[in-house]
Design a protein around this motif. Sequence first.
Motif, PDB file in Angstrom:
ATOM      1  N   TRP A  44       0.919  -1.222   0.125  1.00  0.00           N
ATOM      2  CA  TRP A  44       0.199   0.016   0.063  1.00  0.00           C
ATOM      3  C   TRP A  44       0.832   1.280  -0.032  1.00  0.00           C
ATOM      4  O   TRP A  44       0.701   2.066  -0.535  1.00  0.00           O
ATOM      5  CB  TRP A  44      -0.831  -0.164   1.389  1.00  0.00           C
ATOM      6  N   SER A  45       1.844   1.218   0.614  1.00  0.00           N
ATOM      7  CA  SER A  45       3.050   2.381   0.791  1.00  0.00           C
ATOM      8  C   SER A  45       3.654   2.570  -0.630  1.00  0.00           C
ATOM      9  O   SER A  45       3.465   3.823  -1.185  1.00  0.00           O
ATOM     10  CB  SER A  45       4.175   2.136   1.859  1.00  0.00           C
ATOM     11  N   GLU A  48       0.684   4.320  -2.766  1.00  0.00           N
ATOM     12  CA  GLU A  48       0.590   5.690  -2.446  1.00  0.00           C
ATOM     13  C   GLU A  48       1.573   6.705  -3.339  1.00  0.00           C
ATOM     14  O   GLU A  48       1.611   7.722  -3.205  1.00  0.00           O
ATOM     15  CB  GLU A  48       0.561   6.018  -1.051  1.00  0.00           C
ATOM     16  N   LYS A  49       2.818   5.939  -3.396  1.00  0.00           N
ATOM     17  CA  LYS A  49       3.696   6.799  -4.159  1.00  0.00           C
ATOM     18  C   LYS A  49       3.592   6.991  -5.588  1.00  0.00           C
ATOM     19  O   LYS A  49       4.444   7.701  -6.249  1.00  0.00           O
ATOM     20  CB  LYS A  49       5.019   6.051  -3.694  1.00  0.00           C
ATOM     21  N   LYS A 222      -4.597  10.593   1.538  1.00  0.00           N
ATOM     22  CA  LYS A 222      -2.861  10.649   1.462  1.00  0.00           C
ATOM     23  C   LYS A 222      -2.597  11.607   2.345  1.00  0.00           C
ATOM     24  O   LYS A 222      -1.711  11.438   2.984  1.00  0.00           O
ATOM     25  CB  LYS A 222      -2.428  10.905  -0.055  1.00  0.00           C
ATOM     26  N   ASN A 225      -2.969  10.576   5.805  1.00  0.00           N
ATOM     27  CA  ASN A 225      -2.222   9.137   6.019  1.00  0.00           C
ATOM     28  C   ASN A 225      -3.160   8.143   6.444  1.00  0.00           C
ATOM     29  O   ASN A 225      -3.239   7.300   7.476  1.00  0.00           O
ATOM     30  CB  ASN A 225      -1.264   9.350   6.927  1.00  0.00           C
ATOM     31  N   LYS A 227      -5.595   4.634   5.545  1.00  0.00           N
ATOM     32  CA  LYS A 227      -5.506   3.470   4.551  1.00  0.00           C
ATOM     33  C   LYS A 227      -7.088   3.013   4.375  1.00  0.00           C
ATOM     34  O   LYS A 227      -7.542   2.625   5.621  1.00  0.00           O
ATOM     35  CB  LYS A 227      -4.710   2.464   5.022  1.00  0.00           C
TER      36      LYS A 227
END
Length: 367
Positions: A44-45, A48-49, A222, A225, A227
Amino acid sequence: MDQGVLYRASSSLRTQSTSFWRNGGPEIFSNLTREDDDEEALEWSALEKLPTYDRLTRGLFVGSNGDANEIDVRSLGFQERKELLERILKGADEGNERFLLKLRERIDRVGIELATIEVRFEHLTVGAEAYIGSRSLPTFSNFIINILEVKIFNLRNQFSGNVTYNGHGMDEFVPQKTATYISQHDVHIGEMTVRETLEFSAKCQGIGSRYEMLSELLRREKTANIKPDPDIDIFMKAASTEGQEASIMTDYVLKVLGLEVCADTMVGDELIRGISGGQRKRVTTGEMLVGPTNVFFMDEISTGLDSSTTFQIVKSLRQNVHILNGTALISLLQPAPETSELFDDIILLCDGKIVYQGPRESVLDFF
């Protein structure tokens, strides 16, 4: 080694084995769970990028084995869509309501307000020319004279005042796209299957403002933060993406309306054998539900349906309009008591005139 020593040795091994599973087993499984959670968090990280456009089309799909893998929502297959809907709509009665509440919770968590409809009119007057006597007869001569009068004297309906829709004038947008009318007549292409009929309707109506709303939703999540639930995230992204061969909204409506059993059956007509009359009526309703509008005008949607099916459809509509701030105006002939209790307000008609309009709870006291 005698038999007693062998027995004590085997008993000791069994005791150690039992102690191992009793003490170490849960720890092993918890470690595996933590590793899966850590792996999902890393995926997931990485998601997000990605650039904004890529994040709008990609999500984490949880397979039947529990593994989460990154997937492009534009390439969701039939089996993947089926698994996704079975998870989010799990439960015959409360599944749809629970799913809609999760959708609303995700939207409210970042402070986004769902669009509501406000129609205002100021100093509104409407007038019309009417003929009486022999001029009102539908004859050919009157028809020609009426056309000439309209052309020469510019006789038209007289309208004055100001009407706004959410603060915008009627010339700033297309009012017809803000609401949906569901006719009592079932007009379909007999050679198309139920799924193809709904898919065609979904592509014609488009996705409306879903894409813009999802973009803002992802931006705020985002920043905060947050999820989201992977299943809800994939559903919203798939429903907000155009250009797909198969829409997840079609599968969702098929499941909610109970049309899965005949999804690949031709609708049929007078010459082609197809689905039943009740199923055809539900197809007529589903054609409009796959679109992005939240205002529904439904004319005799219960014709050919039994009371149980009518109740389930109206219940699903009630959940949708209550949770997602929609509006539905439904005309029914002699609905069952349990169906009538689902409505917030009731309009009773007699000989074309309104005899009651108001809250459902007050209708008995009124009479």
